[in-house]
Scaffold this active site. Sequence first.
Site, PDB file in Angstrom:
ATOM      1  N   GLU B  86       0.835  -1.196   0.000  1.00 19.90           N
ATOM      2  CA  GLU B  86       0.000   0.000   0.000  1.00 19.90           C
ATOM      3  C   GLU B  86       0.872   1.250   0.000  1.00 19.90           C
ATOM      4  OE1 GLU B  86      -1.954  -1.043   3.876  1.00 19.90           O
ATOM      5  OE2 GLU B  86      -1.569   1.068   4.247  1.00 19.90           O
ATOM      6  N   CYS B 118      -3.155  -4.793   3.959  1.00 14.24           N
ATOM      7  CA  CYS B 118      -2.112  -5.723   4.403  1.00 14.24           C
ATOM      8  C   CYS B 118      -2.217  -7.096   3.744  1.00 14.24           C
ATOM      9  CB  CYS B 118      -2.150  -5.863   5.917  1.00 14.24           C
ATOM     10  SG  CYS B 118      -1.876  -4.302   6.762  1.00 14.24           S
ATOM     11  N   THR B 159       3.108   1.465  15.420  1.00 13.25           N
ATOM     12  CA  THR B 159       3.392   0.177  14.780  1.00 13.25           C
ATOM     13  C   THR B 159       3.721   0.265  13.288  1.00 13.25           C
ATOM     14  OG1 THR B 159       1.010  -0.092  14.461  1.00 13.25           O
ATOM     15  CG2 THR B 159       1.980  -1.154  16.397  1.00 13.25           C
ATOM     16  N   ARG B 206     -11.699   0.413  17.612  1.00 15.44           N
ATOM     17  CA  ARG B 206     -11.945  -0.956  18.079  1.00 15.44           C
ATOM     18  C   ARG B 206     -12.635  -1.824  17.036  1.00 15.44           C
ATOM     19  NH1 ARG B 206     -13.443  -1.208  24.316  1.00 15.44           N
ATOM     20  NH2 ARG B 206     -13.168  -3.371  23.739  1.00 15.44           N
ATOM     21  N   THR B 208     -11.632  -2.361  14.243  1.00 12.27           N
ATOM     22  CA  THR B 208     -10.615  -3.100  13.485  1.00 12.27           C
ATOM     23  C   THR B 208     -10.394  -4.498  14.068  1.00 12.27           C
ATOM     24  OG1 THR B 208      -8.822  -2.220  14.841  1.00 12.27           O
ATOM     25  CG2 THR B 208      -9.348  -1.011  12.831  1.00 12.27           C
ATOM     26  N   HIS B 241      -1.356 -12.572  10.536  1.00 13.19           N
ATOM     27  CA  HIS B 241      -0.993 -11.165  10.339  1.00 13.19           C
ATOM     28  C   HIS B 241      -0.745 -10.494  11.695  1.00 13.19           C
ATOM     29  CE1 HIS B 241      -0.759  -7.127   8.943  1.00 13.19           C
ATOM     30  NE2 HIS B 241      -1.898  -6.769   9.514  1.00 13.19           N
ATOM     31  N   LYS B 246      -0.733  -8.225  20.471  1.00  9.77           N
ATOM     32  CA  LYS B 246      -1.936  -8.796  21.090  1.00  9.77           C
ATOM     33  C   LYS B 246      -2.785  -9.605  20.113  1.00  9.77           C
ATOM     34  CE  LYS B 246      -6.096  -6.822  23.120  1.00  9.77           C
ATOM     35  NZ  LYS B 246      -6.677  -5.525  23.478  1.00  9.77           N
ATOM     36  N   ASN B 273       4.530  -3.410  12.561  1.00 11.81           N
ATOM     37  CA  ASN B 273       3.618  -3.959  11.554  1.00 11.81           C
ATOM     38  C   ASN B 273       4.096  -3.541  10.173  1.00 11.81           C
ATOM     39  OD1 ASN B 273       1.525  -4.741   9.917  1.00 11.81           O
ATOM     40  ND2 ASN B 273      -0.027  -3.434  10.875  1.00 11.81           N
ATOM     41  N   SER B 303      -7.149  -5.086   5.626  1.00 14.61           N
ATOM     42  CA  SER B 303      -8.360  -4.323   5.910  1.00 14.61           C
ATOM     43  C   SER B 303      -9.160  -4.113   4.633  1.00 14.61           C
ATOM     44  CB  SER B 303      -7.993  -2.968   6.509  1.00 14.61           C
ATOM     45  OG  SER B 303      -7.439  -3.171   7.784  1.00 14.61           O
TER      46      SER B 303
END
Lengths: 140, 352
Positions: B86, B118, B159, B206, B208, B241, B246, B273, B303
Amino acid sequence: MDIPRNWRLRDQRYRLQGTRCASCGAHHFPPRPVCPRCRGRHVEPYRFTGRGRVYSYTVVYQAPEGFEQYVPYVVALVDLEEGVRVTAQLTDVDPEEVAIGMPVEMVLRKLGEEGERGLILYGYKFRPRIGDPKGEAESD
Amino acid sequence: MSIMIPLREIGIVGYGAYIPRYRLAAEAISRLWRGGQDQHILPVREKSVPGPDEDTVTMAVEAAQNALRRAGLSPEVIRAVWVGSESHPYAVKPTGTLVAQALGIAPATLAADLEFACKAGSEAMQAAIALVGSGMADYALAVGMDTAQGRPGDALEYTAAAGGAAYVIGPAEGAVAVLEATYSYVTDTPDFFRRAHQRYPEHANRFTGEPAYFHHIVNAARGLMDALGLTPADFAGAVFHQPNLKFPRKVARELGFTPEQIRAGLLVGEVGNTYAGSSLLGFSALLDEAWPGDRLLLVSFGSGAGSDAMSFIVTERIEAARDRAPRTHAYVTRRAPVDYATYARWRQKFTV
């Protein structure tokens, strides 16, 4: 803007492609149509391995136009293992880490941009070798 | 059946990683933008930062060079160069042709860029698998690589990193890991996006998580495992991924994988990331440590949203191949810390 020139030099710049004389075995960079050593005309394209050592270097603090964003950067004379000396920037290295004789390898990096709307130019630079930083695996 | 199996046996014949040298500590971002208030809940320890002369083209070339070395192939046998990212340097002008030219693959090759947040890198792998699996070509190169953009002070700035990996897909006879099957799962889910001409992406906080990351990864992984009659215990290792530490840990637990199964491929804490590069980079670290006979799972997430799940079985060829190029950890440990000011200068976050 110099699109034709950048296009013409793409293999030379992107992958250190020079020439090798089929008659006497001499390597040339930049590429030559005639061998400067034996004057033979049987020269063929040759892609250099990209491995070499720093012959000498300087640190640039006052950059020419278009290179300001990379200051300070190192410009070095690199002796390639095929016996050819090239001038190039060093990258991924702090100026104080550079030493004469340091083993380096060629990488492709951005050389600059022709403004916001123009071409992005790419070409060879050299950096300390990964996985073999002291050049111990070398046969020379 | 909705899983995908190529017409002939194919696999990964070469793989290669790339991560830039520089690192920015998450703690430095926290100190600058949050007064250190969130320093105990940081999503990663540090992230990779591309040098001022690096972009998706230069990083893709190095990863692909490593993949070609491991494959032991001369570049002109490659019939496709597909780069998922991207952060393609040009809005219009392919990254793929530049990579193909620089590697000596051009001119007898397909070349194009893919975009799926991603998931663009694993989508490139799927395309390469299809091209080789159909018999139309013997070798295809797929790259997932990014210099991810993070708005200063935004949650993603902690990230958003740079790096990725490249894979040469080829016939099973020469493979370091043979493909069993793939399964893909996509829906229209607006968890993260960037409009044209915008420098930084938007994300739905959130949102996501559950409807995006977890829903797609769980369904892709379960869809593949169910169709193949496999359970997590059949896999020696897995990569999901990695947008932060977390999420992959949680999704692994939810699917029934152990922390040991995801250990070798979990790089996000040290490199951040790497977006389209993330799962492919983790998988290259997993291959670096794999044994012949190991079954490995790769599940990407992009995404927008979707996941590709792939199952591979490692062959004895891995032993000779892995040291033909720098291992993933050679790039992880090649690190030079930079401060926030240097990072901001290199990433052109100052308006001069």
